[in-house]
Design a protein around this motif. Structure first.
Motif, PDB file in Angstrom:
ATOM      1  N   UNK A 176      39.836  30.584  45.586  1.00 50.31           N
ATOM      2  CA  UNK A 176      39.803  31.339  44.334  1.00 50.31           C
ATOM      3  C   UNK A 176      38.365  31.661  43.922  1.00 50.31           C
ATOM      4  N   UNK A 177      37.469  30.697  44.117  1.00 48.42           N
ATOM      5  CA  UNK A 177      36.076  30.912  43.733  1.00 48.42           C
ATOM      6  C   UNK A 177      35.379  31.893  44.670  1.00 48.42           C
ATOM      7  N   UNK A 178      35.986  32.153  45.817  1.00 50.95           N
ATOM      8  CA  UNK A 178      35.414  33.115  46.751  1.00 50.95           C
ATOM      9  C   UNK A 178      35.846  34.547  46.491  1.00 50.95           C
ATOM     10  N   UNK A 179      36.771  34.753  45.538  1.00 48.66           N
ATOM     11  CA  UNK A 179      37.228  36.106  45.198  1.00 48.66           C
ATOM     12  C   UNK A 179      36.252  36.717  44.192  1.00 48.66           C
ATOM     13  N   UNK A 180      35.757  37.882  44.505  1.00 47.62           N
ATOM     14  CA  UNK A 180      34.779  38.542  43.640  1.00 47.62           C
ATOM     15  C   UNK A 180      35.388  38.888  42.279  1.00 47.62           C
ATOM     16  N   UNK A 181      34.615  38.640  41.206  1.00 47.79           N
ATOM     17  CA  UNK A 181      35.082  38.947  39.852  1.00 47.79           C
ATOM     18  C   UNK A 181      35.204  40.459  39.623  1.00 47.79           C
ATOM     19  N   UNK A 182      34.574  41.232  40.464  1.00 48.34           N
ATOM     20  CA  UNK A 182      34.607  42.686  40.267  1.00 48.34           C
ATOM     21  C   UNK A 182      36.023  43.248  40.365  1.00 48.34           C
ATOM     22  N   UNK A 183      36.862  42.610  41.179  1.00 47.99           N
ATOM     23  CA  UNK A 183      38.251  43.071  41.300  1.00 47.99           C
ATOM     24  C   UNK A 183      38.986  42.912  39.973  1.00 47.99           C
ATOM     25  N   UNK A 184      38.786  41.774  39.333  1.00 44.36           N
ATOM     26  CA  UNK A 184      39.460  41.511  38.061  1.00 44.36           C
ATOM     27  C   UNK A 184      38.891  42.383  36.943  1.00 44.36           C
ATOM     28  N   UNK A 185      37.590  42.635  36.988  1.00 47.18           N
ATOM     29  CA  UNK A 185      36.980  43.504  35.984  1.00 47.18           C
ATOM     30  C   UNK A 185      37.523  44.924  36.098  1.00 47.18           C
ATOM     31  N   UNK A 186      37.692  45.387  37.337  1.00 41.99           N
ATOM     32  CA  UNK A 186      38.267  46.725  37.535  1.00 41.99           C
ATOM     33  C   UNK A 186      39.714  46.769  37.066  1.00 41.99           C
ATOM     34  N   UNK A 187      40.456  45.675  37.317  1.00 43.13           N
ATOM     35  CA  UNK A 187      41.853  45.621  36.870  1.00 43.13           C
ATOM     36  C   UNK A 187      41.939  45.600  35.355  1.00 43.13           C
TER      37      UNK A 187
END
Length: 291
Positions: A176-187
């Motif tokens: 989970x910590x390896x998933x970029x926050x940019x994906x969630x920000x775009x969502x």
């Protein structure tokens, strides 16, 4: 330091691991394979008997009983353990002090299996166990967990789910910590709900981690032994008689090393087949971030 010297030092540092791999893995596997064609009690002279040990296993009711019990245990443990580990990892990923909770959940993993088995024998005791006392307080008459043929394997599965929770949770948390926050920000900009983010971002990008955990959990579940040995000795009526317990009993109770080795090789092939099948199926659902 030139390239040749770097390679030399690399081989030097790898040597202890390679020696350990040969001494404790490859050579024992080859010895077990050769022994599966022998009749040997562990002390006398070995006698070559061909495929007789394998034939004996496939016509032995205990072999099939152990295989079915192990398969039942695997079905009980794997989905629940992975689901709970994922939920806990997601919860811990969003709170402060995650290192403390990670240590707290991981502690059972490094605890002696015998100690854990003894503690859970007390918890699951049908007469005075703490679990049945808790159930009685809410009006539920708890079963005889470890002496009822219907409940003994779910009881062992319950222990194993709790025991392996910390390891799987730590792996999921790392994923989970390896998933970029940019994906969630775009969502968030697109107005996606929490479920949509979980369904379309977290699960796909976490699939390599889930694949790894699934493979390791299946291998571990087919090798279950400690819990059954300590808590039930394979009983009652062999309801918790697992495959590795069958291997142990053939070797150290019946002193038939050939039969035990044949069973071990069959287990090796079963695990290998499941692993290869998982790798083949993984192409359909495992997604990598750079794809």
């Amino acid at each position: 330091m030139n390239r040749r010297q770097q390679n030399l030092w690399g081989f030097i540092f790898l040597t202890p691991q390679l020696i350990g791999l040969l001494a404790f893995s490859l050579i024992p596997v080859l010895f077990t394979f050769s022994l599966s064609f022998m009749k040997w009690d562990g002390f006398g002279t070995k006698e070559f008997i061909g495929l007789a040990n394998y034939t004996d296993q496939f016509t032995n009711p205990d072999f099939w009983k152990a295989l079915m019990n192990t398969a039942y245990y695997t079905v009980l443990v794997i989905p629940v353990q992975i689901a709970i580990s994922l939920v806990v990892a997601i919860a811990l990923n969003k709170i402060k002090g995650k290192n403390f909770y990670r240590l707290f959940f991981f502690m059972p993993v490094v605890t002696s299996s015998v100690s854990i088995g003894v503690i859970w024998m007390w918890i699951l005791n049908g007469d005075f166990g703490i679990l049945n006392q808790v159930l009685a307080n809410v009006g539920i008459d708890g079963p005889m967990w470890l002496t009822d043929t219907k409940w003994v394997m779910p009881s062992i599965a319950m222990l194993s789910i709790w025991w392996g929770l910390g390891y799987n949770m730590v792996i999921f948390l790392a994923g989970l910590q390896g998933i970029s926050r940019s994906y969630y920000e775009a969502a968030d900009i697109d107005g996606a709900s929490n479920w949509q983010k979980f369904r379309h971002i977290t699960l796909p990008l976490l699939s390599p981690t889930t694949f790894f955990i699934t493979i390791m959990a299946i291998i571990s579940s087919f090798q279950v032994f400690d819990q059954a040995y300590v808590m039930t000795s394979g009983g009652p009526a062999k309801s918790s008689y697992t495959f590795v317990y069958h291997i142990y009993e053939a070797a150290f109770v019946d002193f038939d090393m050939g039969v035990s080795s044949a069973a071990a090789m069959i287990l090796f092939v079963i695990i290998l087949m499941f692993t290869l099948f998982q790798f083949k199926m993984s192409k359909r659902w495992v997604h990598y971030e750079d794809q």
